[in-house]
Design a protein around this motif. Sequence first.
Motif, PDB file in Angstrom:
ATOM      1  N   GLU A 141     -25.133  -6.529  49.420  1.00  0.00           N
ATOM      2  CA  GLU A 141     -24.003  -7.291  49.939  1.00  0.00           C
ATOM      3  C   GLU A 141     -24.196  -7.612  51.416  1.00  0.00           C
ATOM      4  N   HIS A 142     -24.730  -6.665  52.187  1.00  0.00           N
ATOM      5  CA  HIS A 142     -25.003  -6.944  53.606  1.00  0.00           C
ATOM      6  C   HIS A 142     -26.011  -8.090  53.741  1.00  0.00           C
ATOM      7  N   THR A 143     -27.024  -8.099  52.888  1.00  0.00           N
ATOM      8  CA  THR A 143     -28.031  -9.154  52.950  1.00  0.00           C
ATOM      9  C   THR A 143     -27.426 -10.499  52.585  1.00  0.00           C
ATOM     10  N   ARG A 144     -26.596 -10.510  51.555  1.00  0.00           N
ATOM     11  CA  ARG A 144     -25.941 -11.755  51.145  1.00  0.00           C
ATOM     12  C   ARG A 144     -25.076 -12.321  52.280  1.00  0.00           C
TER      13      ARG A 144
ATOM     14  N   SER B  85     -24.163 -16.126  56.718  1.00  0.00           N
ATOM     15  CA  SER B  85     -23.838 -16.327  58.135  1.00  0.00           C
ATOM     16  C   SER B  85     -24.839 -17.255  58.815  1.00  0.00           C
ATOM     17  N   CYS B  86     -26.034 -17.377  58.231  1.00  0.00           N
ATOM     18  CA  CYS B  86     -27.046 -18.297  58.758  1.00  0.00           C
ATOM     19  C   CYS B  86     -26.942 -19.688  58.139  1.00  0.00           C
ATOM     20  N   GLY B  87     -25.922 -19.892  57.322  1.00  0.00           N
ATOM     21  CA  GLY B  87     -25.694 -21.203  56.746  1.00  0.00           C
ATOM     22  C   GLY B  87     -26.330 -21.436  55.392  1.00  0.00           C
TER      23      GLY B  87
ATOM     24  N   ARG C 214     -35.817 -12.956  59.988  1.00  0.00           N
ATOM     25  CA  ARG C 214     -35.497 -12.126  61.157  1.00  0.00           C
ATOM     26  C   ARG C 214     -34.180 -11.397  60.985  1.00  0.00           C
ATOM     27  N   LEU C 215     -33.288 -11.973  60.177  1.00  0.00           N
ATOM     28  CA  LEU C 215     -31.992 -11.326  59.957  1.00  0.00           C
ATOM     29  C   LEU C 215     -32.143  -9.974  59.255  1.00  0.00           C
TER      30      LEU C 215
END
Length: 235
Positions: free
Chosen positions: A182-185, A190-192, A168-169
Amino acid sequence: MTRIGAGGRGSAILPATVLIVAKAPVAGFAKTRLTPPLSPVQAARLAAAALLDTLAAVRDCPLAHRMVALTGDLGAAEYGAEIAAALTAFEVRSQRGDGFGVRLANAHADAARAGLPVLQIGMDTPQVTSRMLADAAGALVAAGDALLGPAADGGWWGLGLPDPQAARLLADVPMSTPATGEHTRRALRSCGYRVGPLPMLTDVDHYDDALRVAGDCSGRFAAEMDALTAGQAAR
């Protein structure tokens, strides 16, 4: 990276899904950034060759589940009948949603119904092999971490998620930019998730990319590219 077998037929079945996100190779719809120098039909045939190579690599990988999220009219596609025959080895679902990130997230949600971790790839990296996919799927199963395969243009070609619902992110990640990888990483972290690496590959977006990737292939894509370059040289 954990190595799980050779990835050929007869290997132990990996409890994972490989999801291919694909576009029907219709002239004027697929690989439009290859025109010029290619014509729309030539670009679509090259896209079809890339898709056929990708389907073959996934088919030959010992997986519990294979799925294709498809958009476009396969009936109007170059090599459409051959692609349709290859797709009989896959669960096929239509892409849904507005925007590429949303369609990716929805495709992962569909793939998640199998209850397995999902390794998602596209059809722009025909140099991917069944061995490479088996290694990645094995690492995804063994480690339980996310995986991200960077593309040379700053995007990514592969994404492994132990919990497919976390896709979903992707709906909020800017796609098709030099910073998409980089945004995906960052979103995964951020989701742990810890994010494990996959090899860097070149996507086929432009003609120079196609020439470069064809040198790393031995299948349909390389043959199609050879025919195109030979035809241009004969003019």
